[in-house]
Design a protein around this motif. Structure first.
Motif, PDB file in Angstrom:
ATOM      1  N   VAL A  17      27.369  35.884  40.861  1.00 50.00           N
ATOM      2  CA  VAL A  17      28.711  35.348  40.674  1.00 50.00           C
ATOM      3  C   VAL A  17      29.502  36.357  39.837  1.00 50.00           C
ATOM      4  CG1 VAL A  17      28.161  34.116  38.531  1.00 50.00           C
ATOM      5  CG2 VAL A  17      29.972  33.242  40.018  1.00 50.00           C
ATOM      6  N   ASN A  18      30.812  36.378  40.021  1.00 51.38           N
ATOM      7  CA  ASN A  18      31.635  37.237  39.171  1.00 51.38           C
ATOM      8  C   ASN A  18      31.536  36.791  37.712  1.00 51.38           C
ATOM      9  OD1 ASN A  18      32.444  38.663  41.400  1.00 51.38           O
ATOM     10  ND2 ASN A  18      34.451  37.701  41.556  1.00 51.38           N
ATOM     11  N   SER A  19      31.807  35.511  37.476  1.00 52.35           N
ATOM     12  CA  SER A  19      31.749  34.933  36.130  1.00 52.35           C
ATOM     13  C   SER A  19      31.409  33.455  36.260  1.00 52.35           C
ATOM     14  CB  SER A  19      33.098  35.098  35.418  1.00 52.35           C
ATOM     15  OG  SER A  19      33.216  34.206  34.320  1.00 52.35           O
ATOM     16  N   THR A  20      30.370  33.008  35.565  1.00 52.34           N
ATOM     17  CA  THR A  20      30.023  31.587  35.623  1.00 52.34           C
ATOM     18  C   THR A  20      31.139  30.729  35.017  1.00 52.34           C
ATOM     19  OG1 THR A  20      28.756  31.808  33.560  1.00 52.34           O
ATOM     20  CG2 THR A  20      27.522  31.914  35.636  1.00 52.34           C
ATOM     21  N   ASN A  21      31.811  31.244  33.971  1.00 51.16           N
ATOM     22  CA  ASN A  21      32.920  30.489  33.392  1.00 51.16           C
ATOM     23  C   ASN A  21      34.040  30.287  34.405  1.00 51.16           C
ATOM     24  OD1 ASN A  21      31.638  30.288  30.884  1.00 51.16           O
ATOM     25  ND2 ASN A  21      33.491  30.828  29.759  1.00 51.16           N
ATOM     26  N   GLY A  45      33.550  38.049  27.562  1.00 47.02           N
ATOM     27  CA  GLY A  45      33.289  37.895  26.145  1.00 47.02           C
ATOM     28  C   GLY A  45      34.539  37.393  25.451  1.00 47.02           C
ATOM     29  N   ARG A  46      34.494  37.349  24.141  1.00 49.21           N
ATOM     30  CA  ARG A  46      35.647  36.876  23.382  1.00 49.21           C
ATOM     31  C   ARG A  46      36.741  37.924  23.400  1.00 49.21           C
ATOM     32  NH1 ARG A  46      34.432  36.158  18.004  1.00 49.21           N
ATOM     33  NH2 ARG A  46      35.927  34.485  17.781  1.00 49.21           N
ATOM     34  N   LEU A 119      30.939  31.806  24.475  1.00 45.20           N
ATOM     35  CA  LEU A 119      32.385  31.813  24.682  1.00 45.20           C
ATOM     36  C   LEU A 119      32.826  30.393  25.025  1.00 45.20           C
ATOM     37  CD1 LEU A 119      35.085  33.325  25.050  1.00 45.20           C
ATOM     38  CD2 LEU A 119      34.458  33.654  27.454  1.00 45.20           C
ATOM     39  N   VAL A 120      33.679  29.824  24.169  1.00 43.44           N
ATOM     40  CA  VAL A 120      34.226  28.494  24.403  1.00 43.44           C
ATOM     41  C   VAL A 120      35.685  28.648  24.801  1.00 43.44           C
ATOM     42  CG1 VAL A 120      34.775  26.256  23.381  1.00 43.44           C
ATOM     43  CG2 VAL A 120      32.627  27.398  22.793  1.00 43.44           C
ATOM     44  N   GLN A 121      36.014  28.224  26.010  1.00 39.65           N
ATOM     45  CA  GLN A 121      37.378  28.264  26.516  1.00 39.65           C
ATOM     46  C   GLN A 121      37.874  26.841  26.710  1.00 39.65           C
ATOM     47  OE1 GLN A 121      36.271  30.834  29.958  1.00 39.65           O
ATOM     48  NE2 GLN A 121      37.886  32.203  29.208  1.00 39.65           N
ATOM     49  N   SER A 122      39.134  26.589  26.363  1.00 36.78           N
ATOM     50  CA  SER A 122      39.646  25.222  26.441  1.00 36.78           C
ATOM     51  C   SER A 122      41.076  25.193  26.962  1.00 36.78           C
ATOM     52  CB  SER A 122      39.586  24.551  25.063  1.00 36.78           C
ATOM     53  OG  SER A 122      40.461  25.209  24.162  1.00 36.78           O
ATOM     54  N   ASP A 130      39.882  20.139  27.921  1.00 35.55           N
ATOM     55  CA  ASP A 130      38.957  20.490  28.993  1.00 35.55           C
ATOM     56  C   ASP A 130      38.274  21.780  28.573  1.00 35.55           C
ATOM     57  OD1 ASP A 130      39.843  18.309  30.381  1.00 35.55           O
ATOM     58  OD2 ASP A 130      41.184  19.443  31.699  1.00 35.55           O
ATOM     59  N   VAL A 131      36.967  21.720  28.375  1.00 36.07           N
ATOM     60  CA  VAL A 131      36.226  22.796  27.711  1.00 36.07           C
ATOM     61  C   VAL A 131      35.194  23.392  28.656  1.00 36.07           C
ATOM     62  CG1 VAL A 131      34.706  23.367  25.778  1.00 36.07           C
ATOM     63  CG2 VAL A 131      36.539  21.702  25.461  1.00 36.07           C
ATOM     64  N   VAL A 132      35.160  24.715  28.678  1.00 39.90           N
ATOM     65  CA  VAL A 132      34.091  25.434  29.366  1.00 39.90           C
ATOM     66  C   VAL A 132      33.314  26.224  28.326  1.00 39.90           C
ATOM     67  CG1 VAL A 132      33.548  27.312  30.969  1.00 39.90           C
ATOM     68  CG2 VAL A 132      35.235  25.579  31.606  1.00 39.90           C
ATOM     69  N   ILE A 133      32.004  26.030  28.311  1.00 41.98           N
ATOM     70  CA  ILE A 133      31.115  26.719  27.387  1.00 41.98           C
ATOM     71  C   ILE A 133      30.314  27.750  28.167  1.00 41.98           C
ATOM     72  CG2 ILE A 133      29.105  26.474  25.882  1.00 41.98           C
ATOM     73  CD1 ILE A 133      30.110  23.604  25.307  1.00 41.98           C
ATOM     74  N   GLY A 134      30.462  29.014  27.818  1.00 35.88           N
ATOM     75  CA  GLY A 134      29.681  30.071  28.443  1.00 35.88           C
ATOM     76  C   GLY A 134      28.654  30.617  27.464  1.00 35.88           C
ATOM     77  N   ILE A 135      27.430  30.817  27.937  1.00 30.77           N
ATOM     78  CA  ILE A 135      26.352  31.333  27.091  1.00 30.77           C
ATOM     79  C   ILE A 135      25.639  32.458  27.829  1.00 30.77           C
ATOM     80  CG2 ILE A 135      24.136  30.812  25.983  1.00 30.77           C
ATOM     81  CD1 ILE A 135      25.093  27.943  25.612  1.00 30.77           C
TER      82      ILE A 135
END
Length: 251
Positions: A17-21, A45-46, A119-122, A130-135
């Motif tokens: 995948v390009n980016s899971t987030n 990343g951040r 990386l937490v994006q909201s 609405d939150v996406v958590i990437g690890i």
């Protein structure tokens, strides 16, 4: 409001995948979903940084939640997700309790080298996050790219056993959900902060950071109930840091 925590049955596994987030932010993917990928070509990343997965067995994970903005501090959520990851690491690799810590606000370090980033994006709408958590976690590998040799390392000295990655992720999903639940209980927040500070890379360290457009130096006191880093400067001033900057460093 009704919370949307991660659901074990809504997991996905992708070969590449390009980016899971970015994949999980698709509106067609329901809240409560999570995904792992074997390969990620444009990891985020951040800030404007990228996340480079290393080695033979990286964990590339994203989860999608919906939370009440009135009850959740995003900086605190970030550090609590870090603690969820560290607790999962300790559950599977007890020896790591000797050398693996949280680096505020959302990295995991082994000794003083990075093994995982979060990386937490909201997005905020009508009182809801609405939150996406990437690890990203680098489990095992034989080589570190030359530009990262002084900055990054691997969590383990040997490959994971068959099925261990899946068991690790299932445990992580449970720990992330528990971290969110704990955030809703002020008494539990303080207990978790005590645990986090006991496993903090920055505990009692002297740091330099940018604050109000100037560089300050001080000793780390801890993390407050909103997730900000507390330091005592050389002049005796107590200040709060909301985030790191490119000039943030340990002395």
């Amino acid at each position: 409001m009704q919370y949307r925590l991660l659901k074990p049955e809504l997991g996905h596994r992708l070969p590449s995948v390009n980016s899971t987030n970015e994949w999980i932010r698709n509106p067609e993917i329901p809240f409560g979903s999570w995904v792992i990928a074997e390969e990620q070509t444009e990891g985020k990343g951040r800030g404007n940084n990228i996340w480079q997965s290393l080695g033979e067995e990286p964990l590339i994970f994203s989860g999608k939640l919906r939370l009440s903005a009135a009850e959740i501090s995003l900086p605190l959520l970030s550090i609590f997700v870090s603690s969820a990851l560290l607790k999962t690491i300790f559950a599977f690799f007890p020896d790591r309790e000797e050398d693996t810590t949280i680096k505020w606000p959302n990295d995991i370090y082994k000794h003083e080298k990075k093994v995982a980033g979060i990386l937490v994006q909201s997005e905020f709408t009508n009182g809801v996050y609405d939150v996406v958590i990437g690890i990203g976690l680098n489990f095992f590998g034989n080589l570190i790219p030359e530009p990262l040799i002084d900055k990054a390392t691997y969590l383990c000295e040997s490959k994971m056993g068959e099925g261990e990655l899946e068991r690790f992720v299932n445990h992580l999903v449970i720990e992330i959900n528990q971290a969110v639940i704990n955030l809703l209980d002020p008494s539990q927040v303080m207990k978790d902060l005590v645990w986090i500070e006991a496993h903090s890379l920055l505990k009692n360290k002297v740091i330099e950071a940018e604050w109000e457009e100037r560089i300050v130096r001080g000793r780390v006191l801890g993390i407050d109930e909103l997730g900000f880093l507390l330091i005592m400067t050389e002049t005796g001033q107590k200040i709060e840091l909301m985030d790191t900057s490119p000039k943030f460093r340990m002395i």
